[in-house]
Design an enzyme around this catalytic site. Structure first.
Site: not given
Ligand code: ATR
Length: 282
Positions: A75, A140-141
């Site tokens: 994206k 990103g979401a």
């Molecule tokens: P997306 O595009 O789906 O938002 P991303 O940019 O990789 O993917 O972001 C993933 C989000 O999920 C982040 O906010 C991440 O938290 P961090 O910034 O601390 O990495 C969060 N996330 C992923 N796994 C997690 C977990 N097990 N517990 C809590 N937050 C999680």
């Protein structure tokens, strides 16, 4: 040269680019939209790696494709590729829809936020004005949906993330859009929020962010942007705390698709029959 009147015109080409993309419901959704609105189009999936994204997408448009949806992990790369961004895509710095216009412009849009607000407001009848909203995640979401959410005159928006500084960085970027604060999960306190949106990818690993129970009450609407069969860890948690609603992101998926279709074809299809069909098939 005269064209025989009964000669079928070739279908307009659309599709979704992602990596991986095989799990996408977009061909099903856009196929139903095309049928319902009597549009002659085909919609396919294109698995494109990040290294080849630019080359392959430009090749698709050169080959006659008129519009693409863009999903993970492309994206942000898509926002850099296009010639022009809609204001909401510029705000998000992320693109989930590209339209190719005949004057050779590639226009990038982001329909994710409109998808979420449509599902909450139109389908679930949730009034957002003057509400306290909590968003979990800062990736990103969240970037894609913050702008449209902040247009809703919410009383308060809090972004909470496992890594607090990422939430604070997003807050700094969107501070001009309204009352918004950022923190880590452990800093969250009651009273219960009106709406909680889970935009973390924790559920993909079967995990659930560690959250204090006091943020959910019997009037709280809990919304998980992810979808799949059965409960997600977040909807299960929400139900265990007796939230008013515990919804998954199927409606957002269909509504963002309808917004993309509107950009491409000038018609916003009825989303209800598609949502019902998805619930039968998914
Ligand atoms: P997306 O595009 O789906 O938002 P991303 O940019 O990789 O993917 O972001 C993933 C989000 O999920 C982040 O906010 C991440 O938290 P961090 O910034 O601390 O990495 C969060 N996330 C992923 N796994 C997690 C977990 N097990 N517990 C809590 N937050 C999680």
């Amino acid at each position: 040269m005269a064209v025989p009147v009964n000669q079928a015109l070739p279908a307009d080409q659309y599709g979704v680019v992602g990596h991986p993309v095989a799990h996408s419901w977009s061909p099903f959704i856009h196929g139903m939209f095309a049928k319902a609105t009597a549009q002659n189009l085909v919609y396919r999936m294109f698995d494109v790696t990040p290294e080849n994204f630019r080359r392959d997408v430009l090749k698709l448009f050169a080959g006659g494709v008129r519009g693409l949806n863009v999903t993970l992990p492309h994206k942000q790369a898509a926002a850099e590729l296009v010639n022009e961004l809609t204001p909401r895509a510029a705000r998000a710095q992320a693109v989930n829809t590209i339209a190719f216009f005949e004057d050779t412009t590639l226009l990038g849009d982001n329909t994710d936020g409109a998808g979420l607000t449509s599902d909450l407001e139109r389908n679930m009848k949730v009034e957002l004005a003057d509400k306290r909203l909590l968003i979990l995640g800062a990736g990103g979401a969240v970037r894609g949906v913050l702008g449209p959410l902040l247009e809703r005159e919410l009383r308060e928006v809090t972004i909470a993330n496992r890594t607090p500084h990422k939430a604070q960085a997003l807050v700094a970027e969107f501070a001009d859009c309204g009352a918004i604060a950022g923190c880590g999960f452990s800093a969250l306190r009651g009273p219960p929020y009106d709406v909680i949106v889970n935009a973390t990818s924790a559920g993909l690993q079967g995990e659930m962010p560690l959250l204090p129970a006091g943020i959910v009450g019997s009037a709280t609407v809990c919304y998980d942007m992810s979808y799949g069969r059965g409960d997600t860890p977040f909807t299960r948690w929400s139900k265990s705390l007796h939230a008013a609603r515990a919804a998954k992101g199927w409606g957002m998926l269909v509504e963002q698709a309808a917004e993309s279709y509107l950009l491409w074809r000038g018609i916003r299809p009825d989303t209800q029959p598609v949502l019902e069909a998805l619930m039968r098939h998914a």
